[in-house]
Design an enzyme around this catalytic site. Sequence first.
Site, PDB file in Angstrom:
ATOM      1  CE1 TYR A  60      -4.308  -0.613  -0.160  1.00  0.00           C
ATOM      2  CE2 TYR A  60      -3.986  -2.484   0.886  1.00  0.00           C
ATOM      3  CZ  TYR A  60      -4.684  -1.838   0.059  1.00  0.00           C
ATOM      4  OH  TYR A  60      -5.862  -2.139  -0.287  1.00  0.00           O
ATOM      5  CB  SER A  61       4.327   1.653  -0.622  1.00  0.00           C
ATOM      6  OG  SER A  61       5.077   2.786  -1.275  1.00  0.00           O
ATOM      7  CG  ASN A  62       0.601   7.037  -0.176  1.00  0.00           C
ATOM      8  OD1 ASN A  62      -0.290   6.718  -0.800  1.00  0.00           O
ATOM      9  ND2 ASN A  62       0.707   7.299   1.077  1.00  0.00           N
ATOM     10  CG  HIS A  63       8.576   5.399  -2.705  1.00  0.00           C
ATOM     11  ND1 HIS A  63       9.091   6.313  -3.097  1.00  0.00           N
ATOM     12  CD2 HIS A  63       9.277   4.499  -2.647  1.00  0.00           C
ATOM     13  CE1 HIS A  63      10.141   5.804  -3.788  1.00  0.00           C
ATOM     14  NE2 HIS A  63      10.418   4.593  -3.353  1.00  0.00           N
ATOM     15  CG  LEU A  64       5.703   0.633  -4.094  1.00  0.00           C
ATOM     16  CD1 LEU A  64       5.512  -0.762  -4.119  1.00  0.00           C
ATOM     17  CD2 LEU A  64       7.193   0.969  -4.416  1.00  0.00           C
TER      18      LEU A  64
END
Length: 289
Positions: A60-64
């Site tokens: 659930y990474s925003n960075h990805l």
Amino acid sequence: MYIYSPIHRLNYQALTQISVKRDDLIDPYISGNKWRKLKYVLADVFANKKSHLVTFGGAYSNHLVATAACAARNELKSTAFVRGEKVTNEMLVLCQLFGMQLIFVDRESYRDKRLLYAKVFSEDPESYFIDEGGASEEAVKGCADIISEITDTYDHIFCAAGTGTTAAGLLRGINEAGLSTTLHVIPALKNGDFIAEEINNYEKDLSKLQLHVDYHFGGYAKTTPDLIDFIKNFTASTGLLIDPVYTGKMFYAIYDLINIGKLKKDANILAIHSGGLLGIMGMKEKLFT
Ligand SMILES: *Cc1c(COP(=O)(O)O)cnc(C)c1O
């Protein structure tokens, strides 16, 4: 590049006037602090003639999503090592739409990111390593730019923290500008004292830093009914979306510190809205049951 990140006034609780730096409006996918963190990384990618961004994150990474969107817009390839078993969700669908290749790795192997990278990409001269959450000196520099965009002076600036890179940049900006502003940092993780050490890796003078480690609500990606009620109430009354992982905890902390008398009601406060609104998707069942 022109960016849109105005400062808006919030009228949520009577008497308190909080300003919000709307980094969430910079971009829906390369959102908030992730845009700040990638800005100089991208410059370094081009300077070194690389064409393939390789990075790391949870499902659930925003960075990805930010890295995937950033790669697609700049005609770069992207790959992510995703922690844990193969899954799919809204975030990973977006990553794949932006052309990112996903490699799922078990939690044990995920720990050594340099080793993972070396195993798969040691022969690829075009690839460029970006650490989990985008943490790097370039990222700190990008986040320091937030301070140089602010024209009014504030007694207090608030931000949420995961790795502490954004906080390090803000603190650097405050120190470099010689401001007397206090930087209040709300770690999203449990035992958030480690954030001070992380910040210290980039910025030596911590005198303007104040950590508030008791607003993690159980830890990263954890929540409580109290936090959920706050988020719903806040969003319905202000029209400003906040997420349960980061900015929800930060806004909760600001109003709580005012209500318990640790901050004056008329204090001059700027909250950094660091974006990350797709994080709402990771908690949709918990928000409305
Ligand atoms: C990733 C993220 C953070 C954490 O930033 P760090 O630099 O890792 O501390 C804070 N807020 C939002 C909305 C994020 O997406």
